[in-house]
Design a protein around this motif. Structure first.
Motif, PDB file in Angstrom:
ATOM      1  N   PRO A   1      46.339  33.450  41.962  1.00 23.72           N
ATOM      2  CA  PRO A   1      45.336  32.885  42.872  1.00 23.72           C
ATOM      3  C   PRO A   1      45.933  31.766  43.726  1.00 23.72           C
ATOM      4  O   PRO A   1      46.964  31.190  43.382  1.00 23.72           O
TER       5      PRO A   1
ATOM      6  N   SER B   1      44.307  35.241  32.090  1.00 27.99           N
ATOM      7  CA  SER B   1      43.099  35.764  32.738  1.00 27.99           C
ATOM      8  C   SER B   1      43.003  35.434  34.224  1.00 27.99           C
ATOM      9  O   SER B   1      42.270  36.094  34.945  1.00 27.99           O
ATOM     10  N   PHE B   2      43.729  34.441  34.690  1.00 25.24           N
ATOM     11  CA  PHE B   2      43.632  34.078  36.111  1.00 25.24           C
ATOM     12  C   PHE B   2      44.492  34.973  37.004  1.00 25.24           C
ATOM     13  O   PHE B   2      44.398  34.921  38.218  1.00 25.24           O
ATOM     14  N   VAL B   3      45.358  35.797  36.421  1.00 26.38           N
ATOM     15  CA  VAL B   3      46.190  36.731  37.194  1.00 26.38           C
ATOM     16  C   VAL B   3      45.404  38.018  37.386  1.00 26.38           C
ATOM     17  O   VAL B   3      44.997  38.654  36.416  1.00 26.38           O
ATOM     18  N   HIS B   4      45.153  38.364  38.650  1.00 25.21           N
ATOM     19  CA  HIS B   4      44.381  39.575  38.958  1.00 25.21           C
ATOM     20  C   HIS B   4      45.149  40.457  39.923  1.00 25.21           C
ATOM     21  O   HIS B   4      45.633  39.980  40.949  1.00 25.21           O
ATOM     22  N   GLY B   5      45.261  41.728  39.584  1.00 25.20           N
ATOM     23  CA  GLY B   5      45.918  42.676  40.480  1.00 25.20           C
ATOM     24  C   GLY B   5      47.354  42.317  40.785  1.00 25.20           C
ATOM     25  O   GLY B   5      47.829  42.564  41.889  1.00 25.20           O
TER      26      GLY B   5
ATOM     27  N   ARG C   1      48.611  39.452  41.245  1.00 22.30           N
ATOM     28  CA  ARG C   1      48.717  38.329  42.195  1.00 22.30           C
ATOM     29  C   ARG C   1      48.220  37.042  41.548  1.00 22.30           C
ATOM     30  O   ARG C   1      47.265  37.050  40.782  1.00 22.30           O
TER      31      ARG C   1
ATOM     32  N   ARG D   1      51.036  41.900  31.418  1.00 21.25           N
ATOM     33  CA  ARG D   1      49.666  42.428  31.339  1.00 21.25           C
ATOM     34  C   ARG D   1      48.856  41.817  30.185  1.00 21.25           C
ATOM     35  O   ARG D   1      49.323  41.732  29.050  1.00 21.25           O
TER      36      ARG D   1
END
Length: 132
Positions: A74, A66-70, A72, A62
């Motif tokens: 990209p 910054s490119f890791v969202h939810g 997952r 966590r």
């Protein structure tokens, strides 16, 4: 060596995570900068408990990337030469085929930010500054 190891498929989930980290953090950087970013991810995975013990775990920790969202990653354009270079760099890092001047660094940030960290600065490559 990079040219020989380029490929659209990383060959496994962990290498895919490492390549994704390299791609999104440093795809526009010189090869030494991409290697350094990959080395930091690997150093974290090998840090003995300070960070998760896998490349994927490091990326999904966590607030770290910054490119890791939810939870997952990209999607990446697998036919893209920059992606294939990231795959090659991931293989080089994973197999220890090339040393990086960042040594045992565990942190990095882009030059355009100034987080005020009180850590030892070990290198500055391309657009990133590296610390341990």
């Amino acid at each position: 060596m990079v040219a020989e190891l380029r490929a659209p498929d990383a060959g496994g989930r962990e290498l895919e995570c490492l390549a994704t980290g390299i791609y999104f953090e440093s795809k526009g950087e010189p090869l030494a900068g991409q290697l350094a970013v990959g080395k930091v991810i690997a150093n974290r995975a090998e840090s003995g408990g300070r960070f998760p013990s896998s490349y994927c775990g490091v990326l999904f920790q966590r607030g770290q990337f910054s490119f890791v969202h939810g939870g997952r990653l990209p999607t990446v354009p697998r036919a893209n030469k920059q992606w294939q270079t990231a795959v090659a760099i991931a293989r080089i890092v994973d197999q220890g085929l090339q040393q990086s001047s960042v040594g045992d660094a565990l942190f990095f940030h882009a030059r355009y930010v100034s987080p005020g960290w009180r850590m030892k600065r070990v290198a500055s490559i391309g657009n990133h500054v590296f610390y341990r």
